[in-house]
Design an enzyme around this catalytic site. Structure first.
Site, PDB file in Angstrom:
ATOM      1  N   SER A   1      -4.663   6.707  27.495  1.00  0.00           N
ATOM      2  CA  SER A   1      -3.717   6.903  26.402  1.00  0.00           C
ATOM      3  C   SER A   1      -3.689   5.702  25.447  1.00  0.00           C
ATOM      4  CB  SER A   1      -2.348   7.215  27.006  1.00  0.00           C
ATOM      5  OG  SER A   1      -1.640   8.026  26.117  1.00  0.00           O
TER       6      SER A   1
ATOM      7  N   LYS B   1      -6.885   3.844  23.580  1.00  0.00           N
ATOM      8  CA  LYS B   1      -7.097   3.523  22.151  1.00  0.00           C
ATOM      9  C   LYS B   1      -7.668   2.094  22.067  1.00  0.00           C
ATOM     10  CE  LYS B   1      -2.576   5.769  21.071  1.00  0.00           C
ATOM     11  NZ  LYS B   1      -2.685   7.182  21.026  1.00  0.00           N
TER      12      LYS B   1
ATOM     13  N   TRP C   1      -0.633  16.971  22.798  1.00  0.00           N
ATOM     14  CA  TRP C   1      -0.196  15.823  21.994  1.00  0.00           C
ATOM     15  C   TRP C   1      -1.403  14.941  21.621  1.00  0.00           C
ATOM     16  CZ3 TRP C   1       3.653  14.963  19.056  1.00  0.00           C
ATOM     17  CH2 TRP C   1       4.099  13.674  18.758  1.00  0.00           C
TER      18      TRP C   1
ATOM     19  N   HIS D   1      -0.945  15.049  30.928  1.00  0.00           N
ATOM     20  CA  HIS D   1      -1.269  13.694  30.498  1.00  0.00           C
ATOM     21  C   HIS D   1      -1.135  12.737  31.686  1.00  0.00           C
ATOM     22  CE1 HIS D   1      -1.675  10.747  27.291  1.00  0.00           C
ATOM     23  NE2 HIS D   1      -0.662  10.062  27.796  1.00  0.00           N
TER      24      HIS D   1
HETATM   25  C1  GCU Z   1       2.985   8.402  23.431  1.00  0.00           C
HETATM   26  C2  GCU Z   1       2.259   8.176  22.125  1.00  0.00           C
HETATM   27  C3  GCU Z   1       0.752   8.343  22.291  1.00  0.00           C
HETATM   28  C4  GCU Z   1       0.245   7.525  23.440  1.00  0.00           C
HETATM   29  C5  GCU Z   1       1.059   7.852  24.689  1.00  0.00           C
HETATM   30  C6  GCU Z   1       0.696   7.001  25.909  1.00  0.00           C
HETATM   31  O1  GCU Z   1       2.929   9.745  23.775  1.00  0.00           O
HETATM   32  O2  GCU Z   1       2.761   9.070  21.180  1.00  0.00           O
HETATM   33  O3  GCU Z   1       0.073   7.956  21.120  1.00  0.00           O
HETATM   34  O4  GCU Z   1      -1.124   7.746  23.634  1.00  0.00           O
HETATM   35  O5  GCU Z   1       2.419   7.625  24.440  1.00  0.00           O
HETATM   36  O6  GCU Z   1       0.257   5.880  25.767  1.00  0.00           O
HETATM   37  O7  GCU Z   1       0.917   7.478  27.044  1.00  0.00           O
END
Ligand code: GCU
Length: 435
Positions: free
Chosen positions: A273, A277, A364, A414
């Site tokens: 997540s 990134k 998402w 997720h």
């Molecule tokens: C939130 C956020 C995401 C991110 C996620 C995470 O949902 O909006 O952009 O990837 O957290 O890090 O679990």
């Protein structure tokens, strides 16, 4: 048992006040001799921009032109309009081996605990947990992973120090944003260390908060250090915490390439997540990373900014203003003005390998858009003469596809589970065992 501290290497140019200023305010440095238009002057482009077309519209016709012109331009564009600059390597870098234990995992592995010192306080001190298989004939390939709650959460072992700094309240066993003994091993089920070691891989892990904590209002790490006491230079909405974390990956790589137990040619960066990134960003800017695993990285990582599913540029900027620079906020209402999309970030990894792994219920993070991103990065792999995605179809659930560019989607939500680790290892086997 504490082994002798050793100095790994001295790296990079001095972080002078000029460099600090340039980092924060964007002076022209050798890596940044580009002048880019104001956001208001950028044209709207509904489709993801082609990585093989220069900003001025000129096509990229050769691998040399890609390497010498377009790649540096794209890197500068991402730093300028989205992530902020990835800070330079520190002038003074020291790796201290704090402990080394050969009997870890019933004697199958060696546990090494290392502290990376990147300069005087508050310059980050990164605790690196390294698990290396004992049965091997050569240095081990390694998965380098940034985690959410601290290294102590991955293994239930009192020799692993509890994370010193701020931790999110969502982390099991943390009290008042501090790790406690109750948080040890809270995530072991999702980190199949024995299996990783059995398959011949080493694992290196560090905590994002050791580099900079994940808070919009406070920087207690790299940005506090770079601001040098001047709060006007540590502005939450113009920080770029993802860039700081990518810097953290790079510092760990600085250590790993010097460790004789690790194969410097086979270092993979992994993150889930938001951490994914950062892993992808680190790989796009650091050729020493051979494979990127941005798992369910979504918006600002593996999903298109132009995406219509899931998180938008505006939503991510509103909720996490500290992750990106101030310029990125100017695209909230018009992400189609971005002169790149995340396909260009994936393409910056070429000819190295990248796996986008997704989950069906994790809309998402826009799983379908992630496939589109890989497709729109593929042309660079073709230009460089290596196989990229090799398929035009989104695969069925649980089928790993692709070549240097891989895609995988499973059912479920997720999360990063032991099953996901098996897919990472399968993909790494495909890349590395065929050589
Ligand atoms: C939130 C956020 C995401 C991110 C996620 C995470 O949902 O909006 O952009 O990837 O957290 O890090 O679990």
């Amino acid at each position: 048992m504490e082994s002798a501290a050793h100095k790994a290497s001295i790296l990079g140019a001095s972080v002078s006040s000029v460099a600090l200023t340039c980092f924060l305010f964007g002076c022209a440095t050798p890596s940044q001799q580009h002048v880019f238009p104001d956001v208001s002057a950028l044209p709207s482009r509904p489709a993801m921009p082609d990585p093989l077309v220069m900003l001025n519209g000129e096509p990229v016709r050769s691998a040399t032109q890609w390497a010498k012109e377009r790649r540096p331009e794209l890197r500068a564009l991402f730093e300028h309009y989205m992530y902020g600059r990835i800070p330079p390597a520190p002038a003074h870098f020291q790796a201290r081996v704090m402990g080394q234990y050969a009997g870890f995992l019933d004697g199958k592995a060696t546990l090494k605990l290392i502290t990376l010192e990147t300069g005087p306080a508050p310059s980050p001190q990164i605790d690196l947990l390294l698990v290396i298989p004992n049965q091997r004939r050569a240095p081990a390939p390694v998965f380098l992973v940034m985690n959410f709650c601290g290294n102590h959460a991955l293994v239930d072992d009192p020799r692993v120090p509890l994370t010193r700094g701020w931790v999110p309240s969502s982390c099991t066993g943390c009290t008042n944003n501090s790790a406690t003994e109750a948080s040890r091993g809270a995530q072991t089920a999702d980190w199949p260390l024995s299996e990783i070691v059995q398959r011949g891989y080493a694992l290196a892990a560090f905590y994002s908060g050791d580099v900079d904590s994940d808070r919009a209002d406070v920087s207690d790490g790299l940005y506090a250090f770079l601001a040098n006491g001047d709060s006007s230079r540590n502005v939450p909405a113009n920080r770029g915490t993802l860039a700081a974390w990518a810097w953290g990956f790079q510092r760990c790589v600085d250590y790993l390439v010097e460790d004789p137990d690790i194969d410097a040619q086979r270092i993979a960066a992994v993150g889930h997540s938001r951490n994914g990134k950062a892993a992808l960003l680190a790989a796009a800017f650091d050729d020493r990373i051979a494979i990127a695993f941005p798992h369910q990285a979504g918006c600002g990582g593996s999903a298109p900014s132009r995406g219509k599913t899931g998180e938008s540029v505006k939503v991510i900027n509103d909720h996490f203003p500290h992750w990106f620079n101030a310029a990125f906020k100017q695209f909230n209402a018009a992400p189609t003005k971005l002169p790149f999309d995340q396909n260009c970030l994936a393409a910056l990894c070429a000819p190295r390998a990248v796996l986008f792994s997704a989950a069906q219920d994790d809309q998402w993070a826009n799983p379908a858009g992630q496939f589109d991103v890989l497709q729109a990065a593929d042309a660079v792999y073709q230009l460089l003469g290596v196989p990229g995605l090799d398929t035009a179809q989104v695969p069925p659930l649980r089928q790993l596809v692709g070549n240097r560019l891989g895609y995988y989607i499973r059912e479920g939500k997720h999360s990063m589970t032991a099953d996901d680790w098996r897919v990472f290892m399968d993909f790494a086997d495909r890349q590395w065992l065929k050589r």
